[in-house]
Design an enzyme around this catalytic site. Structure first.
Site, PDB file in Angstrom:
ATOM      1  CG  ASP A  94    -128.693 -81.696  24.124  1.00 14.61           C
ATOM      2  OD1 ASP A  94    -129.123 -80.822  23.376  1.00 14.61           O
ATOM      3  OD2 ASP A  94    -129.439 -82.499  24.748  1.00 14.61           O
ATOM      4  CB  SER A  95    -129.662 -86.654  23.830  1.00 13.40           C
ATOM      5  OG  SER A  95    -130.643 -85.673  23.504  1.00 13.40           O
ATOM      6  N   GLY A  96    -128.300 -84.861  21.322  1.00 10.02           N
ATOM      7  CA  GLY A  96    -128.185 -84.791  19.872  1.00 10.02           C
ATOM      8  C   GLY A  96    -129.498 -84.523  19.160  1.00 10.02           C
ATOM      9  N   GLY A  97    -130.619 -84.785  19.805  1.00  7.66           N
ATOM     10  CA  GLY A  97    -131.925 -84.584  19.171  1.00  7.66           C
ATOM     11  C   GLY A  97    -132.075 -83.169  18.659  1.00  7.66           C
ATOM     12  CG  ASP A 148    -135.165 -84.010  23.790  1.00  6.18           C
ATOM     13  OD1 ASP A 148    -134.049 -84.203  23.275  1.00  6.18           O
ATOM     14  OD2 ASP A 148    -135.548 -82.897  24.176  1.00  6.18           O
ATOM     15  CG  ASP A 268    -127.619 -74.654  27.315  1.00  5.34           C
ATOM     16  OD1 ASP A 268    -128.724 -75.158  27.581  1.00  5.34           O
ATOM     17  OD2 ASP A 268    -127.312 -74.232  26.172  1.00  5.34           O
ATOM     18  CB  CYS A 306    -116.342 -56.169  34.000  1.00  6.36           C
ATOM     19  SG  CYS A 306    -115.869 -57.862  33.601  1.00  6.36           S
ATOM     20  CB  CYS A 308    -113.241 -60.201  33.006  1.00  9.74           C
ATOM     21  SG  CYS A 308    -113.176 -59.124  31.558  1.00  9.74           S
ATOM     22  CB  CYS A 311    -112.826 -55.240  32.303  1.00 10.27           C
ATOM     23  SG  CYS A 311    -114.242 -55.491  31.228  1.00 10.27           S
ATOM     24  CG  HIS A 337    -116.447 -58.511  28.910  1.00  6.84           C
ATOM     25  ND1 HIS A 337    -116.305 -57.873  30.128  1.00  6.84           N
ATOM     26  CD2 HIS A 337    -117.652 -58.125  28.417  1.00  6.84           C
ATOM     27  CE1 HIS A 337    -117.370 -57.117  30.364  1.00  6.84           C
ATOM     28  NE2 HIS A 337    -118.210 -57.252  29.341  1.00  6.84           N
TER      29      HIS A 337
END
Ligand SMILES: CNc1nc2cc3c(=O)[nH]c(N)nc3c(CCc3ccccc3)c2[nH]1
Length: 374
Positions: A94-97, A148, A268, A306, A308, A311, A337
């Site tokens: 990400d740009s940091g804004g 932005d 995200d 699940c 994973c 689990c 998990h």
């Protein structure tokens, strides 16, 4: 020649959902995709091998944090982010804004850029669109975001309009400052707050700048979910079908499904890793607070559906014990998990799109998950 190429594999017949492949310099990403967040060049509590094991295809990192510590020049001297953090798959920064606004207290925003104080030591800093791109170029992520302003949710029409127009001017400056468009794909970010006309203008003007991908920004910042979905309905139709769409900051199971149905390809969210460290885990029957007494003698896994590592090998009772004892393993097992839960949800969504059964899948998932328990 751009750094990435989006391949539209299939348009869902039941909704705006699509199946795609995003070709990047560090490999192919199947979309729709959930991207784990690794703010300080690590997805907290996870090794790269564990991330690959659970199916993570791309991870995110943060320009704001890495600029402040250890510094983008150090990362550059280390050979870039991929080398530094031992991750050979795609990375997005990400740009940091957004982080300046959500993390540092004193800050001043002008046409030039943003002045702020470091949340680490209070030192004063200034980031402009040009500076943000310079940092992202040094870090070396495959996908980088334009600088932005994420307009605050409660902003009025006047403020939102001015903020959106400045973000458009900043987008042009980012494009001009970007040194490596053949190596790093720069995504534009659509703003416009909760206003239909401003969202339309922002989308149209951003698309005119011809970015290789587009993010919908200014959402998941406290607005009700139905407003977020409404803003998506206003915005996504103006984004080109042959480019990826990224909804920033969104990651609860229901929001992922609603976003996919509205044509979003990339998501995200810090939620799965953050709530994992606090002892809240996703399950197919809704969220579970593992420290609650009811799980003290529950020798079943977190989620019997699940697949994973957590689990397959540990019980709720054991994981609850680890949290009560403040053991480091607690955060690791819960994080494995929660990330696997969302990555598997995206796998199931991609399969449902392929089989033209996405809306049926959504119906069944919400019934079991208990929609209201978001
Ligand atoms: C939680 N909600 C949330 N809403 C957001 C809106 C914006 C927005 O309008 N502009 C930008 N640039 N970023 C945003 C982010 C941060 C996403 C992120 C975090 C970590 C790593 C990489 C990317 C947001 N996050």
């Amino acid at each position: 020649m751009s750094a990435i190429r989006y391949e539209l594999i299939k348009q869902c017949k039941q909704s705006g959902a699509r199946l795609g492949k995003l070709h990047t310099p560090h490999g192919i990403i199947e979309t729709p995709i959930f991207m784990p967040v690794g703010t300080q060049a690590t997805v907290k509590a996870m090794t790269p091998e564990e991330l690959k094991e659970i199916g993570a295809q791309i991870i995110l990192s943060n320009t704001y944090h890495l600029y402040l510590r250890p510094g983008e020049r150090l990362v550059e001297r280390a050979g870039g982010l991929h080398e530094f953090m031992n991750w050979d798959r795609p990375i997005l920064t990400d740009s940091g804004g957004f982080q300046v606004f959500s993390l540092s207290d004193l800050r001043n925003i002008t046409e030039e850029g943003v002045t702020f104080r470091s949340h680490l030591d209070g030192s004063k800093h200034f980031i402009s669109p040009e500076k943000a791109i310079e940092i992202e170029n040094a870090l070396g992520a495959d996908i980088i975001m334009a600088f932005d302003e994420c307009t605050p949710y409660e902003a009025d029409y006047e403020y939102t309009k001015n903020s959106m127009e400045r973000t458009l001017r900043w987008a042009e400056r980012c494009k001009s400052a970007h040194k490596k468009p053949d190596k790093q794909a720069l995504f534009g970010i659509v703003q416009g707050g909760m206003f239909k006309d401003l969202r339309e203008i922002s989308a149209k003007e951003t698309v005119k700048m011809d970015f290789p991908g587009y993010a919908v920004g200014g959402l998941s910042i406290g607005e009700p979910k139905d407003i977020m979905y409404q803003v998506l309905d206003w915005t996504v139709p103006f984004l080109p079908e042959n480019k990826p769409r990224y909804l920033m900051g969104v990651g609860s199971p229901d929001a992922l499904l609603e976003g996919v149905i509205r044509g979003i390809d990339m998501f995200d969210c810090v939620l799965p890793t953050r709530i994992a460290r606090n002892g809240t885990v996703f399950t197919s029957k809704g969220k579970v607070v593992i420290k609650n007494a009811e799980h003290a003698e529950d020798f079943s896994p977190l989620d019997d559906e699940c697949d994973c590592y957590t689990c397959k090998n540990y019980s709720r009772a054991y994981i609850r014990h680890l949290f009560k004892a403040k053991e480091i393993l607690a955060a690791r097992l819960a994080t494995i998990h929660n990330l696997r839960f969302l990555l598997k949800l995206m796998e199931d969504i991609r399969r449902a799109i392929m089989e033209d059964s996405l809306l049926d899948f959504k119906e069944e998932f919400f019934k079991k998950y208990g929609y209201t328990q978001d």
